[in-house]
Structures are given as C-alpha cells and as structure tokens.
Design a protein around this motif. Structure first.
Motif, short mmCIF file in Angstrom:
data_model
loop_
_atom_site.label_atom_id
_atom_site.label_comp_id
_atom_site.label_asym_id
_atom_site.label_seq_id
_atom_site.Cartn_x
_atom_site.Cartn_y
_atom_site.Cartn_z
N LEU A 1 0.83 -1.21 0.00
CA LEU A 1 0.00 0.00 0.00
C LEU A 1 0.86 1.25 0.00
N PHE A 2 2.01 1.19 0.70
CA PHE A 2 2.83 2.39 0.90
C PHE A 2 4.31 2.09 0.64
N ASP A 3 4.59 1.18 -0.25
CA ASP A 3 5.96 0.81 -0.54
C ASP A 3 6.67 0.22 0.68
N GLU A 4 5.88 -0.41 1.57
CA GLU A 4 6.47 -1.00 2.77
C GLU A 4 7.16 -2.33 2.42
N ASP A 5 8.09 -2.77 3.30
CA ASP A 5 8.73 -4.08 3.12
C ASP A 5 7.69 -5.16 3.34
N LEU A 6 7.71 -6.19 2.51
CA LEU A 6 6.88 -7.37 2.75
C LEU A 6 7.81 -8.54 3.00
N VAL A 7 7.56 -9.26 4.10
CA VAL A 7 8.44 -10.37 4.48
C VAL A 7 7.57 -11.60 4.71
N THR A 8 7.93 -12.73 4.09
CA THR A 8 7.15 -13.95 4.28
C THR A 8 7.91 -14.90 5.19
N VAL A 9 7.23 -15.32 6.27
CA VAL A 9 7.82 -16.29 7.21
C VAL A 9 6.76 -17.36 7.46
N ASP A 10 7.13 -18.63 7.28
CA ASP A 10 6.19 -19.74 7.47
C ASP A 10 4.87 -19.50 6.72
N SER A 11 4.97 -19.09 5.49
CA SER A 11 3.82 -18.84 4.60
C SER A 11 2.92 -17.69 5.06
N ARG A 12 3.40 -16.89 6.00
CA ARG A 12 2.58 -15.73 6.42
C ARG A 12 3.31 -14.46 6.01
N GLU A 13 2.54 -13.51 5.47
CA GLU A 13 3.18 -12.28 4.98
C GLU A 13 3.05 -11.16 6.01
N TYR A 14 4.18 -10.52 6.28
CA TYR A 14 4.23 -9.42 7.25
C TYR A 14 4.58 -8.12 6.53
N ARG A 15 4.02 -7.00 7.04
CA ARG A 15 4.29 -5.66 6.47
C ARG A 15 5.16 -4.86 7.42
N GLY A 16 6.25 -4.31 6.91
CA GLY A 16 7.13 -3.47 7.73
C GLY A 16 6.44 -2.16 8.08
N TRP A 17 6.59 -1.74 9.35
CA TRP A 17 5.86 -0.58 9.89
C TRP A 17 6.89 0.43 10.40
N ASN A 18 6.90 1.62 9.81
CA ASN A 18 7.97 2.59 10.04
C ASN A 18 7.63 3.58 11.17
N PRO A 19 8.38 3.55 12.28
CA PRO A 19 8.09 4.45 13.40
C PRO A 19 8.41 5.92 13.11
N LEU A 20 9.11 6.17 12.00
CA LEU A 20 9.35 7.58 11.62
C LEU A 20 8.15 8.13 10.87
N ARG A 21 7.24 7.23 10.50
CA ARG A 21 6.08 7.63 9.71
C ARG A 21 4.78 7.47 10.49
N SER A 22 4.84 6.73 11.59
CA SER A 22 3.62 6.42 12.34
C SER A 22 3.85 6.63 13.84
N LYS A 23 2.99 7.46 14.45
CA LYS A 23 3.16 7.72 15.90
C LYS A 23 2.86 6.47 16.73
N LEU A 24 1.93 5.65 16.25
CA LEU A 24 1.64 4.43 17.00
C LEU A 24 2.85 3.49 16.99
N ALA A 25 3.47 3.36 15.82
CA ALA A 25 4.68 2.52 15.75
C ALA A 25 5.78 3.13 16.62
N ALA A 26 5.91 4.47 16.61
CA ALA A 26 6.93 5.13 17.44
C ALA A 26 6.67 4.85 18.92
N ALA A 27 5.39 4.89 19.33
CA ALA A 27 5.06 4.63 20.74
C ALA A 27 5.44 3.20 21.13
N ILE A 28 5.24 2.25 20.21
CA ILE A 28 5.60 0.85 20.50
C ILE A 28 7.12 0.73 20.63
#
Ligand SMILES: C[S@@+](CC[C@H](N)C(=O)[O-])C[C@H]1O[C@@H](n2cnc3c(N)ncnc32)[C@H](O)[C@@H]1O
Length: 220
Positions: A27-54
């Motif tokens: 959706l936003f040029d994020e990294d996509l990583v597949t582990v055990d057939s499940r796809e994960y999206r990279g979440w940038n804390p410089l772009r998202s306050k919720l990610a920064a809080a985590i």
C-alpha cells in the motif's frame, strides 16, 4: 518473528504486522516479508506515531483482533492500514476532514475490507455517531490546537465505558513557543478529569515534540 503485542511483531529491531490485505500488495511501498507462509508488512516508526510509541516501550496496546476503532486524522491511511491489520476481524472508521487525503484513503479502503473512510470534522462526532455507534477504541492524530478537546468530545460521545483512547499529541500545534513538556503536562491534567491515563510517553526523537497517551474510560 517475535510477537510484541497481539498482531504486532518484531524482527531485527523492525516492527511488522500480519498483512490482512491481498498477498504481495504494497500500500505504501512497505517491506513485505514472508515467514512460514505468512506475509508481514514493515511498519515505520518515523512515519507512524503508534509505531513510534511501540518502539519507545508502550506497555500495552489495547487494540484487539475484533476491535471497533474510531480513527481520527486518518490522512492517506498509513497508520490506519496497520491498525486494520491488528484489528483484522474488527472495523476501522477512518475520519479525516481533508477531501484530498480522503480520496487516497478510499483507494486504501478498497483493498481492505475493514476500513471505512469518513469525510468529516472530528470536532463534530454527532455527524458520524449514527454510522459508527459506540466503539472500543478512539485513536486520534489530528495535530490541531484543540486536540485534547476533540479527543475528549469523541471519547465522551462514542467510546464505550471501559474502552480505550489513544492520543498522539503534537505540542507545536497547541503552541509553537511554549515548552512541549509543559503542554504535555497540561494535556495530561485535562485528560485525567474525564479518563484514567494509563500511560504517557514522549515520542522524540522518532516523532519530534510529540507525546502519546493511553487512556481508559471509566466503566461507570
Ligand atoms: C498528522 S496527519 C495524520 C497521519 C495519520 N494519522 C498516519 O499516521 O498515517 C493529521 C491529519 O489530521 C487531519 N485533521 C486535522 N484536523 C482534523 C479534524 N478536525 N477532523 C478530521 N481530520 C482532521 C488532517 O487533515 C491530517 O490529514
């Protein structure tokens, strides 16, 4: 992948959510990583306050898999898309008052079955309460002078008793001259008049002059 919170993962000091959209769809040029057939999206804390809080050590994330979330200040949908991954069996009502960004948000919502874009002013929850009904979580990131008033108004009208409010507060939008720490403490006192503040943390240096509050609405 190590689970940080339900629906949020970490590997090599980077955050990810499980992609609840179509496989391979960026959706936003994020990294996509597949582990055990499940796809994960990279979440940038410089772009998202919720990610920064985590990243800054948030002790709890009160968004469940089936949460109904009211997201105020959705903009183009970056953070809302990650909230929609976390609440993959819930719904995200994504509110913004700028038609230009809501147009982009509609494209994001077309690819995610649980995001509902709403073109509305968050100062007036009475305009969308008929659509959203009561919600489990109010998330707000609007960068306005009256951020705390808008948040309290929405929590008052739409948050279920026992529900959670997450507020990303931008000091510079309240007052450009005043010391951010002073602004955050005044905001905390205002919030405490109506809600229980469970956590409060600064997001610098990931998000300059921002603080993040986790609040709970009393059950009665
Ligand atoms: C900092 S951006 C939000 C970024 C977004 N939360 C994210 O992380 O992807 C702030 C957004 O709040 C919106 N906004 C500001 N005041 C608002 C209001 N009163 N009602 C609705 N949206 C508002 C702006 O149009 C802008 O898109």
């Amino acid at each position: 992948m190590r689970q940080v919170f339900p629906g949020v993962f970490e590997e090599n000091r980077r955050l990810y959510t499980l992609n609840s959209g179509a496989t391979g769809d960026k959706l936003f040029d994020e990294d996509l990583v597949t582990v055990d057939s499940r796809e994960y999206r990279g979440w940038n804390p410089l772009r998202s306050k919720l990610a920064a809080a985590i990243v800054k050590g948030l002790p709890q994330l009160p968004i469940r898999k089936d949460s109904k979330v009211l997201y105020l200040g959705a903009a183009h949908g970056y953070t809302p898309s990650f909230v929609s991954d976390i609440a993959s069996e819930g719904i995200v009502f994504a509110v913004d008052f700028a038609p230009r960004v809501v147009r982009d948000l509609v494209f994001v919502a077309e690819k995610r079955k649980n995001i509902l874009p709403l073109l509305a002013d968050a100062n007036h929850p009475e305009l969308y309460c008929g659509i959203t009904g009561a919600v489990d979580v109010v998330y707000q990131d609007v960068a306005q002078r009256n951020q705390v008033d808008i948040f309290l108004k929405n929590c008052n009208v739409l948050l279920k008793p026992g529900g959670f409010g997450l507020l990303a507060l931008k000091a510079r939008s309240v007052d450009v001259l005043q010391n951010p720490q002073g602004i955050f403490l005044v905001a905390k006192k205002e919030l405490e008049k109506k809600l229980t503040v469970i956590d409060y943390r600064l997001l610098s240096p990931l998000q300059k002059d921002h603080a993040f509050f986790v609040c709970e609405k009393p059950k009665s």
